[in-house]
Scaffold this active site. Structure first.
Site, PDB file in Angstrom:
ATOM      1  N   HIS A 163      49.867  90.350 -51.285  1.00 52.56           N
ATOM      2  CA  HIS A 163      50.073  88.774 -51.640  1.00 52.56           C
ATOM      3  C   HIS A 163      50.196  88.122 -53.112  1.00 52.56           C
ATOM      4  O   HIS A 163      49.553  89.001 -53.867  1.00 52.56           O
ATOM      5  CB  HIS A 163      48.783  88.134 -50.914  1.00 52.56           C
ATOM      6  N   CYS A 250      40.739  86.202 -49.781  1.00 57.72           N
ATOM      7  CA  CYS A 250      40.862  86.319 -48.355  1.00 57.72           C
ATOM      8  C   CYS A 250      39.908  86.288 -47.245  1.00 57.72           C
ATOM      9  O   CYS A 250      40.055  85.808 -46.175  1.00 57.72           O
ATOM     10  CB  CYS A 250      41.916  87.288 -48.040  1.00 57.72           C
TER      11      CYS A 250
END
Ligand code: CIR
Length: 255
Positions: A163, A250
């Site tokens: 990501h 996250c």
């Protein structure tokens, strides 16, 4: 500078040990992961956040990584559509908790995929990484929704990491932690860069929360650089989440 008041987290499920991974660090130890998760929540509280912790979802091994399934901002909430097929169902389980805090919720529609680990907020602007999980349509829909709520967005290509925020962390005050492919990105030249060496790459995903920087345990050079830049730091051990590609950011939705 955005001040955060709340966070949403989700207790890891036992199935966590089967989470998606690209690294070769072995399976997470579930009991250890639970302890680390609790310590992470305590760190969020030390940053002044009121934390809502959701129950584990056994059918979704990666569901503790709540950041990926929604983008929560001061002006709006946008539920994403995960690029990883095994994670798509997580959105139905995050929605009720978001409804407690937002009345008008946007939803990225199917075919478009986007995970919010690919979204980095810098003031009123949002950088969106085009990755294996986030496609152009997903980024486009996200930018449209952001514009509707008074923000702007732009895309960044990435190829080396999972990501966008795997290799980047914005620490406010114009300071950006960056690693690998992002060090050469022209778009980021305007920031004061804290360079994260490849052998400490995992620490690029450090998180600014209300004046403190949350950083993973075990990365002394990066820790020293963050402190030298003038930030107060809080270190948390998240080794069990690292084993399945999960970074600090996250593990929570902060808003
Ligand atoms: C996954 O591959 O989806 C999880 N094992 C890790 C997700 C990490 N999320 C993030 O970096 N925002």
């Amino acid at each position: 500078m955005t001040q955060f008041t709340r966070a949403i987290t989700r207790t890891p499920s036992r199935s966590l040990i089967n989470g998606i991974t690209s690294v070769n660090l072995g399976q997470p130890d579930y009991e250890k992961a639970l302890t680390q998760h609790q310590n992470y929540i305590n760190a969020l509280k030390k940053c002044g956040l009121e934390v809502t912790c959701l129950p584990p979802l056994e059918q979704y091994p990666d569901s503790t990584f709540v950041e990926d399934v929604a983008l929560l901002t001061k002006n709006c909430a946008i539920i994403t559509n995960a690029g990883a097929a095994t994670r798509r169902g997580e959105i139905d389980h995050i929605r009720p908790s978001i409804e407690n805090f937002y009345s008008d919720i946007e939803q990225i529609s199917a075919a478009a995929t986007i995970e919010a680990g690919d979204i980095m907020m810098v003031g009123d602007h949002f950088y969106i990484g085009l990755s294996e999980r986030t496609n152009a349509d997903g980024a486009h829909q996200m930018i449209k929704a952001l514009i509707k709520h008074g923000y702007t967005g732009s895309v960044i290509n990435l190829s080396e990491v999972l990501h966008l925020k795997t290799g980047l962390g914005y620490l406010e005050n114009n300071v950006l932690m960056a690693c690998g492919e992002f060090l050469q990105e022209p778009e980021f030249k305007k920031y004061q860069i804290i360079e994260v060496e490849q052998d400490e790459a995992y620490a690029a995903n450090s998180v600014w929360i209300n004046g403190k920087v949350l950083t993973p345990k075990g990365f002394p050079n990066t820790l020293a650089k963050i402190q030298k830049a003038g930030f107060e730091t809080l270190t948390v051990d998240v080794s069990e989440f690292q084993k399945i590609d999960g970074g600090l950011s996250c593990l929570s939705l902060r808003f």
